[in-house]
Design an enzyme around this catalytic site. Structure first.
Site, PDB file in Angstrom:
ATOM      1  N   ASP A   1       0.802  -1.070  -0.001  1.00  0.00           N
ATOM      2  CA  ASP A   1      -0.026   0.150   0.026  1.00  0.00           C
ATOM      3  C   ASP A   1       0.791   1.266  -0.020  1.00  0.00           C
ATOM      4  O   ASP A   1       1.668   1.109   0.816  1.00  0.00           O
ATOM      5  CB  ASP A   1      -0.604  -0.153   1.295  1.00  0.00           C
ATOM      6  CG  ASP A   1      -1.778   1.229   1.508  1.00  0.00           C
ATOM      7  OD1 ASP A   1      -1.650   2.022   0.565  1.00  0.00           O
ATOM      8  OD2 ASP A   1      -2.351   1.201   2.537  1.00  0.00           O
TER       9      ASP A   1
ATOM     10  N   ASP B   1      -5.801   7.304  -5.157  1.00  0.00           N
ATOM     11  CA  ASP B   1      -6.089   8.746  -4.710  1.00  0.00           C
ATOM     12  C   ASP B   1      -6.783   8.875  -3.431  1.00  0.00           C
ATOM     13  O   ASP B   1      -6.628   9.621  -2.642  1.00  0.00           O
ATOM     14  CB  ASP B   1      -6.978   9.273  -6.139  1.00  0.00           C
ATOM     15  CG  ASP B   1      -6.955  10.768  -6.129  1.00  0.00           C
ATOM     16  OD1 ASP B   1      -6.241  11.390  -5.199  1.00  0.00           O
ATOM     17  OD2 ASP B   1      -7.723  11.435  -6.895  1.00  0.00           O
TER      18      ASP B   1
ATOM     19  N   GLY C   1      -5.963   1.098 -13.054  1.00  0.00           N
ATOM     20  CA  GLY C   1      -7.268   0.780 -12.321  1.00  0.00           C
ATOM     21  C   GLY C   1      -8.627   1.416 -12.993  1.00  0.00           C
ATOM     22  O   GLY C   1      -8.892   0.882 -14.179  1.00  0.00           O
ATOM     23  N   VAL C   2      -9.284   2.468 -12.433  1.00  0.00           N
ATOM     24  CA  VAL C   2     -10.501   2.987 -13.010  1.00  0.00           C
ATOM     25  C   VAL C   2     -10.223   3.437 -14.444  1.00  0.00           C
ATOM     26  O   VAL C   2     -11.130   3.180 -15.182  1.00  0.00           O
ATOM     27  CB  VAL C   2     -10.953   3.958 -12.107  1.00  0.00           C
ATOM     28  CG1 VAL C   2     -12.162   4.803 -12.679  1.00  0.00           C
ATOM     29  CG2 VAL C   2     -11.111   3.634 -10.826  1.00  0.00           C
TER      30      VAL C   2
HETATM   31  N1  AR6 Z   1      -1.358   1.702  -2.891  1.00  0.00           N
HETATM   32  C1  AR6 Z   1      -0.940   1.196  -4.187  1.00  0.00           C
HETATM   33  N2  AR6 Z   1      -1.672   1.040  -5.371  1.00  0.00           N
HETATM   34  C2  AR6 Z   1      -3.111   1.134  -5.221  1.00  0.00           C
HETATM   35  C3  AR6 Z   1      -3.357   1.508  -3.995  1.00  0.00           C
HETATM   36  C4  AR6 Z   1      -2.673   1.693  -2.988  1.00  0.00           C
HETATM   37  N3  AR6 Z   1      -3.264   2.010  -1.707  1.00  0.00           N
HETATM   38  N4  AR6 Z   1      -4.768   1.297  -4.325  1.00  0.00           N
HETATM   39  C5  AR6 Z   1      -4.903   1.326  -5.563  1.00  0.00           C
HETATM   40  N5  AR6 Z   1      -3.791   1.005  -6.155  1.00  0.00           N
HETATM   41  P1  AR6 Z   1      -6.560   3.742  -9.799  1.00  0.00           P
HETATM   42  P2  AR6 Z   1      -6.139   5.348 -12.188  1.00  0.00           P
HETATM   43  C6  AR6 Z   1      -3.620   0.660  -7.382  1.00  0.00           C
HETATM   44  O1  AR6 Z   1      -8.011   3.209 -10.134  1.00  0.00           O
HETATM   45  O2  AR6 Z   1      -6.616   4.091 -12.927  1.00  0.00           O
HETATM   46  C7  AR6 Z   1      -9.236   7.718  -9.114  1.00  0.00           C
HETATM   47  O3  AR6 Z   1     -10.619   7.884  -8.546  1.00  0.00           O
HETATM   48  C8  AR6 Z   1      -4.492   0.003  -8.224  1.00  0.00           C
HETATM   49  O4  AR6 Z   1      -4.426  -1.620  -8.109  1.00  0.00           O
HETATM   50  O5  AR6 Z   1      -6.336   4.185  -8.308  1.00  0.00           O
HETATM   51  O6  AR6 Z   1      -5.199   5.991 -12.508  1.00  0.00           O
HETATM   52  C9  AR6 Z   1      -8.861   9.311  -9.406  1.00  0.00           C
HETATM   53  O7  AR6 Z   1      -9.455  10.185  -8.691  1.00  0.00           O
HETATM   54  C10 AR6 Z   1      -4.185   0.176  -9.672  1.00  0.00           C
HETATM   55  O8  AR6 Z   1      -3.147  -0.811 -10.387  1.00  0.00           O
HETATM   56  O9  AR6 Z   1      -6.055   5.029 -10.534  1.00  0.00           O
HETATM   57  C11 AR6 Z   1      -9.233   9.072 -10.874  1.00  0.00           C
HETATM   58  O10 AR6 Z   1     -10.485   9.615 -11.115  1.00  0.00           O
HETATM   59  C12 AR6 Z   1      -3.369   1.625  -9.475  1.00  0.00           C
HETATM   60  O11 AR6 Z   1      -3.252   1.825  -8.174  1.00  0.00           O
HETATM   61  C13 AR6 Z   1      -8.939   7.652 -11.373  1.00  0.00           C
HETATM   62  O12 AR6 Z   1      -9.340   6.871 -10.175  1.00  0.00           O
HETATM   63  C14 AR6 Z   1      -4.247   2.522 -10.321  1.00  0.00           C
HETATM   64  O13 AR6 Z   1      -5.619   2.575  -9.908  1.00  0.00           O
HETATM   65  C15 AR6 Z   1      -7.687   7.412 -11.941  1.00  0.00           C
HETATM   66  O14 AR6 Z   1      -7.586   6.102 -12.425  1.00  0.00           O
END
Ligand code: AR6
Length: 180
Positions: free
Chosen positions: A16, A40, A129-130
């Site tokens: 994390d 985020d 992710g998203v």
């Molecule tokens: N530590 C490390 N990695 C993480 C954690 C954590 N605590 N939590 C999630 N991940 P995402 P995006 C990973 O969806 O695709 C947000 O709502 C996760 O498994 O967080 O860039 C923002 O506000 C994935 O591999 O970001 C934007 O609106 C990676 O982080 C949108 O999501 C990125 O997933 C951005 O989407």
């Protein structure tokens, strides 16, 4: 789970990102900079309101943070000194310059880190992710950029790729084994 190459200059861990004691962690933000879900949400939650306030200040001064760009705040309650917020591209089949924009996220984050004398920096898997960016392609782009940075020696001691899920970890592991 961890793995390293380049004399520990590039490291891969499964963790994390909010728990890390490094100079800077990178946030996969959105252009509004005021928090969201995924990494985020976790960063804003763990770091507290100071990060939010500084993001508001940035917004008031410079407006939204565009895709591929980066903004820096302190780490608030986090162990990391800084958070570098970068906005990854939303995947749209590769038709919107997503690959170049993702590369820019890594590049602009590193540049901002160097300007702020950051020597250790941790990246999440931006956009995977998203935002739906294909994980393997995203890892290729991230690793290529980071290798370029380490070769041109921009005063960064260590870059850590932080994976949260096994799929990303395994992709990075496989690729890094191929580099050594
Ligand atoms: N530590 C490390 N990695 C993480 C954690 C954590 N605590 N939590 C999630 N991940 P995402 P995006 C990973 O969806 O695709 C947000 O709502 C996760 O498994 O967080 O860039 C923002 O506000 C994935 O591999 O970001 C934007 O609106 C990676 O982080 C949108 O999501 C990125 O997933 C951005 O989407």
């Amino acid at each position: 789970m961890n793995y390293e190459i380049y004399n520990n200059k590039i490291k891969l861990i499964k963790a994390d990102i909010t728990t890390l004691k490094v100079d800077a962690i990178v946030n996969a933000a959105n252009s509004g900079l005021l928090g969201g879900g995924g990494v985020d949400g976790a960063i804003h939650k763990a770091g507290g309101h100071k990060i939010h306030e500084e993001c508001m200040k940035f917004r008031n001064k410079k407006g939204r943070c565009h895709t591929g760009e980066a903004a820096i705040t302190t780490g608030g309650k986090l162990k990391a000194k800084y958070v570098i917020h970068t906005v990854g591209p939303m995947w749209n089949g590769g038709y919107n310059n997503e690959e170049e924009l993702l590369g820019k996220c890594y590049e602009n984050s590193i540049n901002l880190a160097v300007e702020n004398e950051v020597r250790t920096i941790a990246f999440p898997n931006i956009s995977t992710g998203v935002y739906g960016f294909p994980k393997k392609l995203a890892a290729e782009i991230a690793l290529k950029k980071i290798l370029e940075v380490m070769k041109t020696n921009k005063n960064i001691d260590q870059i850590i790729f932080v994976c949260f899920d096994d799929e990303n970890y395994n992709i990075y592991h496989e690729m890094m084994r191929g580099i050594q």
